[in-house]
Design a protein around this motif. Structure first.
Motif, PDB file in Angstrom:
ATOM      1  N   LEU A 156       0.819  -1.220   0.000  1.00 11.10           N
ATOM      2  CA  LEU A 156       0.000   0.000   0.000  1.00 11.10           C
ATOM      3  C   LEU A 156       0.851   1.266   0.000  1.00 11.10           C
ATOM      4  O   LEU A 156       0.345   2.358  -0.259  1.00 11.10           O
ATOM      5  CB  LEU A 156      -0.935   0.012   1.214  1.00 11.10           C
ATOM      6  CG  LEU A 156      -1.934  -1.131   1.312  1.00 11.10           C
ATOM      7  CD1 LEU A 156      -2.817  -0.967   2.544  1.00 11.10           C
ATOM      8  CD2 LEU A 156      -2.788  -1.218   0.057  1.00 11.10           C
ATOM      9  N   ASP A 157       2.144   1.125   0.308  1.00 13.18           N
ATOM     10  CA  ASP A 157       3.062   2.266   0.299  1.00 13.18           C
ATOM     11  C   ASP A 157       3.789   2.413  -1.031  1.00 13.18           C
ATOM     12  O   ASP A 157       4.691   3.252  -1.142  1.00 13.18           O
ATOM     13  CB  ASP A 157       4.117   2.105   1.405  1.00 13.18           C
ATOM     14  CG  ASP A 157       3.572   2.458   2.787  1.00 13.18           C
ATOM     15  OD1 ASP A 157       2.494   3.056   2.873  1.00 13.18           O
ATOM     16  OD2 ASP A 157       4.262   2.133   3.779  1.00 13.18           O
ATOM     17  N   ILE A 158       3.434   1.618  -2.032  1.00 16.63           N
ATOM     18  CA  ILE A 158       4.195   1.578  -3.283  1.00 16.63           C
ATOM     19  C   ILE A 158       3.236   1.563  -4.466  1.00 16.63           C
ATOM     20  O   ILE A 158       2.316   0.751  -4.515  1.00 16.63           O
ATOM     21  CB  ILE A 158       5.103   0.331  -3.346  1.00 16.63           C
ATOM     22  CG1 ILE A 158       5.907   0.178  -2.041  1.00 16.63           C
ATOM     23  CG2 ILE A 158       6.037   0.403  -4.546  1.00 16.63           C
ATOM     24  CD1 ILE A 158       6.705  -1.099  -1.951  1.00 16.63           C
ATOM     25  N   ALA A 159       3.470   2.483  -5.447  1.00 23.83           N
ATOM     26  CA  ALA A 159       2.603   2.513  -6.628  1.00 23.83           C
ATOM     27  C   ALA A 159       2.726   1.219  -7.426  1.00 23.83           C
ATOM     28  O   ALA A 159       1.731   0.660  -7.871  1.00 23.83           O
ATOM     29  CB  ALA A 159       2.958   3.718  -7.490  1.00 23.83           C
ATOM     30  N   LYS A 160       3.966   0.770  -7.615  1.00 21.18           N
ATOM     31  CA  LYS A 160       4.225  -0.433  -8.415  1.00 21.18           C
ATOM     32  C   LYS A 160       5.046  -1.416  -7.584  1.00 21.18           C
ATOM     33  O   LYS A 160       6.274  -1.497  -7.748  1.00 21.18           O
ATOM     34  CB  LYS A 160       4.969  -0.064  -9.703  1.00 21.18           C
ATOM     35  CG  LYS A 160       4.181   0.874 -10.612  1.00 21.18           C
ATOM     36  CD  LYS A 160       4.989   1.256 -11.847  1.00 21.18           C
ATOM     37  CE  LYS A 160       4.211   2.185 -12.763  1.00 21.18           C
ATOM     38  NZ  LYS A 160       5.050   2.675 -13.885  1.00 21.18           N
ATOM     39  N   PRO A 161       4.368  -2.162  -6.711  1.00 21.44           N
ATOM     40  CA  PRO A 161       5.105  -3.019  -5.757  1.00 21.44           C
ATOM     41  C   PRO A 161       6.014  -4.038  -6.430  1.00 21.44           C
ATOM     42  O   PRO A 161       7.086  -4.352  -5.896  1.00 21.44           O
ATOM     43  CB  PRO A 161       3.983  -3.721  -4.982  1.00 21.44           C
ATOM     44  CG  PRO A 161       2.788  -2.857  -5.154  1.00 21.44           C
ATOM     45  CD  PRO A 161       2.926  -2.214  -6.507  1.00 21.44           C
ATOM     46  N   ASP A 162       5.628  -4.519  -7.608  1.00 21.32           N
ATOM     47  CA  ASP A 162       6.448  -5.547  -8.273  1.00 21.32           C
ATOM     48  C   ASP A 162       7.816  -5.016  -8.665  1.00 21.32           C
ATOM     49  O   ASP A 162       8.770  -5.784  -8.791  1.00 21.32           O
ATOM     50  CB  ASP A 162       5.707  -6.093  -9.503  1.00 21.32           C
ATOM     51  CG  ASP A 162       5.213  -4.983 -10.429  1.00 21.32           C
ATOM     52  OD1 ASP A 162       4.643  -3.999  -9.910  1.00 21.32           O
ATOM     53  OD2 ASP A 162       5.396  -5.096 -11.654  1.00 21.32           O
ATOM     54  N   GLN A 163       7.906  -3.684  -8.851  1.00 21.14           N
ATOM     55  CA  GLN A 163       9.194  -3.098  -9.237  1.00 21.14           C
ATOM     56  C   GLN A 163      10.094  -2.813  -8.033  1.00 21.14           C
ATOM     57  O   GLN A 163      11.235  -2.379  -8.205  1.00 21.14           O
ATOM     58  CB  GLN A 163       8.975  -1.804 -10.019  1.00 21.14           C
ATOM     59  CG  GLN A 163       8.311  -2.033 -11.363  1.00 21.14           C
ATOM     60  CD  GLN A 163       8.154  -0.755 -12.175  1.00 21.14           C
ATOM     61  OE1 GLN A 163       8.636   0.303 -11.777  1.00 21.14           O
ATOM     62  NE2 GLN A 163       7.482  -0.862 -13.310  1.00 21.14           N
ATOM     63  N   TRP A 164       9.576  -3.031  -6.837  1.00 24.52           N
ATOM     64  CA  TRP A 164      10.358  -2.705  -5.629  1.00 24.52           C
ATOM     65  C   TRP A 164      10.514  -3.905  -4.706  1.00 24.52           C
ATOM     66  O   TRP A 164      10.745  -3.742  -3.511  1.00 24.52           O
ATOM     67  CB  TRP A 164       9.675  -1.554  -4.878  1.00 24.52           C
ATOM     68  CG  TRP A 164       9.811  -0.241  -5.590  1.00 24.52           C
ATOM     69  CD1 TRP A 164       8.942   0.303  -6.485  1.00 24.52           C
ATOM     70  CD2 TRP A 164      10.893   0.690  -5.490  1.00 24.52           C
ATOM     71  NE1 TRP A 164       9.407   1.512  -6.942  1.00 24.52           N
ATOM     72  CE2 TRP A 164      10.597   1.776  -6.344  1.00 24.52           C
ATOM     73  CE3 TRP A 164      12.088   0.708  -4.757  1.00 24.52           C
ATOM     74  CZ2 TRP A 164      11.455   2.878  -6.478  1.00 24.52           C
ATOM     75  CZ3 TRP A 164      12.938   1.818  -4.884  1.00 24.52           C
ATOM     76  CH2 TRP A 164      12.610   2.873  -5.749  1.00 24.52           C
ATOM     77  N   GLN A 165      10.400  -5.097  -5.270  1.00 33.68           N
ATOM     78  CA  GLN A 165      10.531  -6.285  -4.424  1.00 33.68           C
ATOM     79  C   GLN A 165      11.977  -6.485  -4.003  1.00 33.68           C
ATOM     80  O   GLN A 165      12.891  -6.443  -4.831  1.00 33.68           O
ATOM     81  CB  GLN A 165      10.029  -7.530  -5.180  1.00 33.68           C
ATOM     82  CG  GLN A 165       8.511  -7.615  -5.193  1.00 33.68           C
ATOM     83  CD  GLN A 165       8.002  -8.897  -5.821  1.00 33.68           C
ATOM     84  OE1 GLN A 165       8.599  -9.952  -5.674  1.00 33.68           O
ATOM     85  NE2 GLN A 165       6.894  -8.809  -6.526  1.00 33.68           N
ATOM     86  N   ASP A 166      12.170  -6.716  -2.718  1.00 33.39           N
ATOM     87  CA  ASP A 166      13.484  -7.058  -2.166  1.00 33.39           C
ATOM     88  C   ASP A 166      14.555  -6.030  -2.514  1.00 33.39           C
ATOM     89  O   ASP A 166      15.615  -6.352  -3.028  1.00 33.39           O
ATOM     90  CB  ASP A 166      13.907  -8.457  -2.634  1.00 33.39           C
ATOM     91  CG  ASP A 166      15.009  -9.028  -1.749  1.00 33.39           C
ATOM     92  OD1 ASP A 166      15.091  -8.645  -0.562  1.00 33.39           O
ATOM     93  OD2 ASP A 166      15.804  -9.854  -2.247  1.00 33.39           O
TER      94      ASP A 166
END
Length: 257
Positions: A156-166
């Motif tokens: 919920l804190d990230i527009a594109k969570p898949d681009q910020w994994q790990d």
DNA sequence: ATGGTCGCACCGCGA
């Protein structure tokens, strides 16, 4: 009488000074926690901040980091750094008593890449913050931890969570370290007001991230439990990410009854 | 097009 507290990573107070002064005039916040001053305390624009009606407690250093607390009320019992004899050369933490609360302005290390020495420094710094709280502060007091935490807590804190994994902003280890800090006795005051999430405080300068709202929420206002019950509103001032020479971070505001 | 921006202090580093 409600009071409004702001946290804002200004990415150079020298460049952002006029924007900060205009922001103070526009919102008239009671307290503003600043991060990334990027200058020594002697070069902080104290006279102009004071002329705007604010006291200032500053911890600066040349080129990097730097934190401050601005307040309409005097700021008492100020502590700078963790004073734990580890590596206190980074100007990343200041805490003082003002506006009837204990308020900290914190600039958590970014962490670089997970393979760089900056990453374990970040994790260790977060553990040191928890130790500082354990040693010097009380979770039953009205205390705010404000700042650029360089942590996005969940999708919920990230527009594109898949681009910020790990990454250094999202890894299990940094989230666990932030859990340890929260479990000292904090509530995420902004999330409490906006449980649906997807409101961001930082957008990369590159790739039109702001116009696409491709952002993250990494700037936080954490309140001790009694104080969190008095939080009645929270917002991000997206106007401060627009116009000439914006910081890459927008101010996060929280109002207490 | 496989990058793309800032700010600082200098021509690289940190974010």
């Amino acid at each position: 009488m409600p009071s409004t507290v702001v946290t804002w990573n200004v990415n150079s107070i020298k460049v952002r000074k006029e924007r900060v002064l205009a922001f103070l005039a526009r919102h008239s916040p009671d307290v503003v926690c600043l991060q990334e001053l990027k200058l020594e305390e002697a070069k902080f624009p104290r006279a102009e901040i004071e002329a705007a009606g604010y006291h200032a407690a500053v911890l600066g250093q040349k080129t990097y980091n730097g934190v401050a607390i601005l307040s309409k009320s005097p700021i008492e019992n100020v502590h700078r750094g963790f004073a734990d004899d580890v590596d206190d050369s980074h100007a990343r933490f200041i805490i003082g008593t003002t506006a009837g609360m204990r308020i900290a302005s914190a600039y958590f290390p970014n962490g670089g890449e997970q393979t760089s020495p900056k990453y374990p420094f970040k994790l260790a710094w977060m553990k040191r913050l928890r130790v500082y709280l354990d040693t010097h502060e009380k979770p039953n007091d009205d205390l705010l931890l404000c700042g650029d935490f360089n942590v996005a807590v969940d999708e919920l804190d990230i527009a594109k969570p898949d681009q910020w994994q790990d990454t250094v902003l999202t890894s299990d280890a940094v989230r666990a370290a932030l859990d340890e800090i929260r479990e000292w006795g904090f509530v995420d005051a902004f999330r409490q007001q906006h449980p649906e999430g997807k409101i961001f405080s930082w957008w990369d300068y590159r790739q039109l991230a702001f116009p696409k709202n491709d952002g993250l929420r990494i700037d936080h206002i954490y309140a001790t439990k009694g104080l969190a019950k008095r939080c009645i509103a929270a917002a991000v001032d997206r106007e401060e990410r627009k116009g000439a020479q914006p910081s890459d971070h927008a101010p996060v505001l929280c109002t207490f009854s």
